[in-house]
Write a protein that holds these residues in place. Structure first.
Motif, PDB file in Angstrom:
ATOM      1  N   ALA A  65       0.835  -1.203   0.000  1.00 40.10           N
ATOM      2  CA  ALA A  65       0.000   0.000   0.000  1.00 40.10           C
ATOM      3  C   ALA A  65       0.867   1.249   0.000  1.00 40.10           C
ATOM      4  O   ALA A  65       1.936   1.300   0.610  1.00 40.10           O
ATOM      5  CB  ALA A  65      -0.915  -0.002   1.224  1.00 40.10           C
ATOM      6  N   GLY A  66       0.416   2.256  -0.718  1.00 38.44           N
ATOM      7  CA  GLY A  66       1.174   3.503  -0.771  1.00 38.44           C
ATOM      8  C   GLY A  66       0.355   4.598  -1.401  1.00 38.44           C
ATOM      9  O   GLY A  66      -0.868   4.504  -1.547  1.00 38.44           O
ATOM     10  N   GLU A  67       1.030   5.637  -1.793  1.00 37.72           N
ATOM     11  CA  GLU A  67       0.395   6.784  -2.436  1.00 37.72           C
ATOM     12  C   GLU A  67       1.222   7.157  -3.656  1.00 37.72           C
ATOM     13  O   GLU A  67       2.437   7.288  -3.569  1.00 37.72           O
ATOM     14  CB  GLU A  67       0.313   7.974  -1.474  1.00 37.72           C
ATOM     15  N   GLY A  68       0.578   7.275  -4.775  1.00 36.92           N
ATOM     16  CA  GLY A  68       1.284   7.660  -5.984  1.00 36.92           C
ATOM     17  C   GLY A  68       1.552   6.496  -6.902  1.00 36.92           C
ATOM     18  O   GLY A  68       1.190   5.335  -6.645  1.00 36.92           O
ATOM     19  N   ALA A  69       2.228   6.789  -7.996  1.00 37.97           N
ATOM     20  CA  ALA A  69       2.499   5.791  -9.024  1.00 37.97           C
ATOM     21  C   ALA A  69       3.343   4.648  -8.475  1.00 37.97           C
ATOM     22  O   ALA A  69       4.210   4.840  -7.621  1.00 37.97           O
ATOM     23  CB  ALA A  69       3.213   6.451 -10.199  1.00 37.97           C
ATOM     24  N   GLY A  70       3.082   3.443  -8.982  1.00 38.48           N
ATOM     25  CA  GLY A  70       3.873   2.287  -8.598  1.00 38.48           C
ATOM     26  C   GLY A  70       3.565   1.753  -7.218  1.00 38.48           C
ATOM     27  O   GLY A  70       4.372   1.011  -6.654  1.00 38.48           O
ATOM     28  N   THR A  71       2.393   2.089  -6.677  1.00 40.70           N
ATOM     29  CA  THR A  71       1.966   1.542  -5.388  1.00 40.70           C
ATOM     30  C   THR A  71       0.573   0.956  -5.542  1.00 40.70           C
ATOM     31  O   THR A  71      -0.134   1.214  -6.511  1.00 40.70           O
ATOM     32  CB  THR A  71       1.933   2.607  -4.278  1.00 40.70           C
ATOM     33  N   VAL A  72       0.172   0.150  -4.561  1.00 38.96           N
ATOM     34  CA  VAL A  72      -1.204  -0.336  -4.507  1.00 38.96           C
ATOM     35  C   VAL A  72      -2.034   0.699  -3.766  1.00 38.96           C
ATOM     36  O   VAL A  72      -1.695   1.097  -2.648  1.00 38.96           O
ATOM     37  CB  VAL A  72      -1.288  -1.698  -3.799  1.00 38.96           C
ATOM     38  N   VAL A  73      -3.124   1.127  -4.400  1.00 37.87           N
ATOM     39  CA  VAL A  73      -3.931   2.199  -3.813  1.00 37.87           C
ATOM     40  C   VAL A  73      -5.343   1.740  -3.448  1.00 37.87           C
ATOM     41  O   VAL A  73      -6.066   2.455  -2.748  1.00 37.87           O
ATOM     42  CB  VAL A  73      -4.021   3.403  -4.762  1.00 37.87           C
ATOM     43  N   GLY A  74      -5.755   0.555  -3.931  1.00 38.94           N
ATOM     44  CA  GLY A  74      -7.107   0.099  -3.644  1.00 38.94           C
ATOM     45  C   GLY A  74      -7.218  -1.414  -3.690  1.00 38.94           C
ATOM     46  O   GLY A  74      -6.314  -2.115  -4.154  1.00 38.94           O
ATOM     47  N   PHE A  75      -8.350  -1.888  -3.183  1.00 38.87           N
ATOM     48  CA  PHE A  75      -8.647  -3.325  -3.185  1.00 38.87           C
ATOM     49  C   PHE A  75     -10.034  -3.525  -3.783  1.00 38.87           C
ATOM     50  O   PHE A  75     -10.994  -2.843  -3.408  1.00 38.87           O
ATOM     51  CB  PHE A  75      -8.602  -3.897  -1.767  1.00 38.87           C
ATOM     52  N   GLY A  76     -10.137  -4.459  -4.746  1.00 35.55           N
ATOM     53  CA  GLY A  76     -11.386  -4.645  -5.458  1.00 35.55           C
ATOM     54  C   GLY A  76     -11.893  -6.075  -5.418  1.00 35.55           C
ATOM     55  O   GLY A  76     -11.253  -6.976  -4.871  1.00 35.55           O
ATOM     56  N   LEU A  77     -13.047  -6.268  -6.033  1.00 30.25           N
ATOM     57  CA  LEU A  77     -13.682  -7.573  -6.137  1.00 30.25           C
ATOM     58  C   LEU A  77     -14.362  -7.614  -7.490  1.00 30.25           C
ATOM     59  O   LEU A  77     -15.254  -6.815  -7.780  1.00 30.25           O
ATOM     60  CB  LEU A  77     -14.711  -7.764  -5.016  1.00 30.25           C
ATOM     61  N   SER A  78     -13.935  -8.545  -8.349  1.00 29.91           N
ATOM     62  CA  SER A  78     -14.407  -8.544  -9.730  1.00 29.91           C
ATOM     63  C   SER A  78     -14.991  -9.903 -10.116  1.00 29.91           C
ATOM     64  O   SER A  78     -15.149 -10.786  -9.283  1.00 29.91           O
ATOM     65  CB  SER A  78     -13.267  -8.169 -10.677  1.00 29.91           C
ATOM     66  N   ASN A  79     -15.293 -10.039 -11.389  1.00 33.28           N
ATOM     67  CA  ASN A  79     -15.889 -11.207 -12.002  1.00 33.28           C
ATOM     68  C   ASN A  79     -17.409 -11.180 -11.824  1.00 33.28           C
ATOM     69  O   ASN A  79     -17.972 -10.180 -11.391  1.00 33.28           O
ATOM     70  CB  ASN A  79     -15.273 -12.510 -11.475  1.00 33.28           C
ATOM     71  N   ASP A  80     -18.069 -12.279 -12.174  1.00 30.82           N
ATOM     72  CA  ASP A  80     -19.528 -12.343 -12.237  1.00 30.82           C
ATOM     73  C   ASP A  80     -20.141 -12.056 -10.867  1.00 30.82           C
ATOM     74  O   ASP A  80     -20.045 -12.876  -9.947  1.00 30.82           O
ATOM     75  CB  ASP A  80     -19.942 -13.728 -12.735  1.00 30.82           C
ATOM     76  N   GLU A  81     -20.810 -10.905 -10.743  1.00 31.84           N
ATOM     77  CA  GLU A  81     -21.333 -10.515  -9.430  1.00 31.84           C
ATOM     78  C   GLU A  81     -22.516 -11.369  -8.995  1.00 31.84           C
ATOM     79  O   GLU A  81     -22.997 -11.243  -7.863  1.00 31.84           O
ATOM     80  CB  GLU A  81     -21.710  -9.035  -9.404  1.00 31.84           C
ATOM     81  N   ARG A  82     -22.985 -12.259  -9.877  1.00 21.46           N
ATOM     82  CA  ARG A  82     -24.043 -13.188  -9.498  1.00 21.46           C
ATOM     83  C   ARG A  82     -23.499 -14.385  -8.722  1.00 21.46           C
ATOM     84  O   ARG A  82     -24.274 -15.205  -8.217  1.00 21.46           O
ATOM     85  CB  ARG A  82     -24.777 -13.670 -10.762  1.00 21.46           C
ATOM     86  N   ARG A  83     -22.178 -14.474  -8.615  1.00 23.40           N
ATOM     87  CA  ARG A  83     -21.543 -15.589  -7.900  1.00 23.40           C
ATOM     88  C   ARG A  83     -21.073 -15.145  -6.516  1.00 23.40           C
ATOM     89  O   ARG A  83     -20.601 -14.030  -6.337  1.00 23.40           O
ATOM     90  CB  ARG A  83     -20.338 -16.099  -8.690  1.00 23.40           C
ATOM     91  N   GLY A  84     -21.170 -16.036  -5.562  1.00 19.50           N
ATOM     92  CA  GLY A  84     -20.653 -15.769  -4.229  1.00 19.50           C
ATOM     93  C   GLY A  84     -21.535 -14.813  -3.438  1.00 19.50           C
ATOM     94  O   GLY A  84     -22.359 -14.086  -3.991  1.00 19.50           O
ATOM     95  N   LEU A  85     -21.341 -14.835  -2.129  1.00 22.09           N
ATOM     96  CA  LEU A  85     -22.051 -13.914  -1.244  1.00 22.09           C
ATOM     97  C   LEU A  85     -21.150 -12.726  -0.936  1.00 22.09           C
ATOM     98  O   LEU A  85     -20.040 -12.894  -0.413  1.00 22.09           O
ATOM     99  CB  LEU A  85     -22.444 -14.619   0.053  1.00 22.09           C
TER     100      LEU A  85
END
Length: 355
Positions: free
Chosen positions: A169-189
């Motif tokens: 985690a960091g701020e600016g280019a070349g860092t991780v700035v967020g956490f997501g959840l992708s793919n078919d939103e009809r799957r999983g709780l």
């Protein structure tokens, strides 16, 4: 079906409009020429949708349609088999964004699929981050990273990825700035992924899950409850419920709207039916995104062109969308300030024929 708006007079170039790009997937960002070259170099055979029938005809409105989309995505991802391949994708994503006026890019990646070829998920994310720093310096478009878990895998794996994201985690280019959840939103709780998002939040990472494209406003409500998003990938179907849309506005959640994706997957019949104006009129902050250009055949500037031609938006409205992308980004404050000044300068400058 909504009536197509009257096409506005030609305005300033959407390519020259400074903007941020907040919804672009790692594999899906590839040029079709790149996936063809990678397949050839690794002796792999591609589906015709990437060779003689590109861009593919898609639909995500039912399980069969989504399966075809996922099969094509997996075929492209299978061509990424080395550190050099991964670096090429990051570099070309930055180059393509730079050519379209994007000055800040948040590239979304799940390192799990590439880990077997580079020694694990940690080397995989480190390769992406290292090349993001190099590409930022080379192109002038600053590239940060969103680590995304998949709904198709167990929520425990999401926690592993959240811990990985937290370490970088960091701020600016070349860092991780967020956490997501992708793919078919009809799957999983959705609720079962909440612990992973708490891990990410404790490290200062933004919550940027997908919700509200294949499922309606009720799933936006669920995501707001359990994942406490700063942004929603898509979120466009919050327009279907005034109460949910009010909540999106009140909680200042930025919506990453990807019109070409919505139409290609059958969520809306035409680009003019995407409720972009409805979202903006309600006070929602909207950032346009390209999602997966490799699959949908259109890039970031095309989404702004669609807003002009299919939604009847003038230059002031396009500037509002660009501001929304900057304000909703995870760029450092100084970068945001500079980009917002550039958006104002674009709007105040002389008009020209659109590009």
């Amino acid at each position: 079906m909504t009536t197509p708006p009257t096409t506005p007079a030609p305005g300033r170039s959407v390519v020259d409009l400074p903007k941020a790009h907040l919804h672009l997937h790692f594999t899906g960002s590839m040029r079709v020429s790149t996936v063809r070259e990678m397949a050839e170099s690794h002796g792999m055979r591609l589906p015709r949708a990437f060779t003689t029938q590109w861009p593919p005809q898609l639909s995500g409105t039912d399980e069969r349609g989504w399966f075809r989309f996922q099969r094509l995505y997996d075929a492209a991802r299978a061509c990424v088999r080395s550190e050099a391949d991964m670096r090429r994708i990051v570099r070309e994503a930055a180059e393509d964004d730079a050519a379209e006026g994007s000055r800040w890019l948040e590239l979304q990646v799940d390192p799990t699929s590439y880990a077997p070829f580079v020694g694990g998920i940690t080397p995989a994310i480190e390769i992406v981050l290292d090349e993001a720093r190099a590409a930022s310096a080379a192109t002038g478009t600053q590239v940060a990273v969103v680590v995304a878990a998949s709904r198709m895998r167990h929520p425990f794996e999401a926690r592993t990825l959240a811990r990985l994201a937290a370490r970088h985690a960091g701020e600016g280019a070349g860092t991780v700035v967020g956490f997501g959840l992708s793919n078919d939103e009809r799957r999983g709780l959705t609720s079962e992924f909440a612990p992973a998002f708490r891990i990410a939040a404790q490290a200062g990472l933004a919550s940027v899950p997908h919700a509200g494209e294949l499922l309606g406003a009720d799933h936006v409500h669920v995501a707001l409850d359990h994942l406490l998003p700063d942004r929603l990938g898509h979120g466009v179907r919050s327009a279907e419920d005034p109460a949910v849309l009010r909540r999106v506005v009140d909680e200042q959640v930025t919506l990453e709207v990807c019109p070409a994706s919505n139409v290609a997957l059958g969520v809306y019949p035409t680009l003019s039916d995407v409720p972009l104006r409805q979202l903006l009129d309600a006070g929602a902050r909207v950032a346009l995104g390209a999602d997966d250009p490799l699959l949908f055949g259109s890039r970031l500037a095309d989404q702004y062109t669609s807003a002009r031609l299919d939604q009847g938006m003038d230059d002031a409205a396009l500037a509002q969308l660009a501001r929304g992308s900057v304000e909703g980004s995870l760029a450092p404050t100084a970068v945001k300030r500079e980009l917002l000044e550039q958006v104002d300068a674009w709007l105040e400058g002389p008009g020209s024929l659109p590009v």
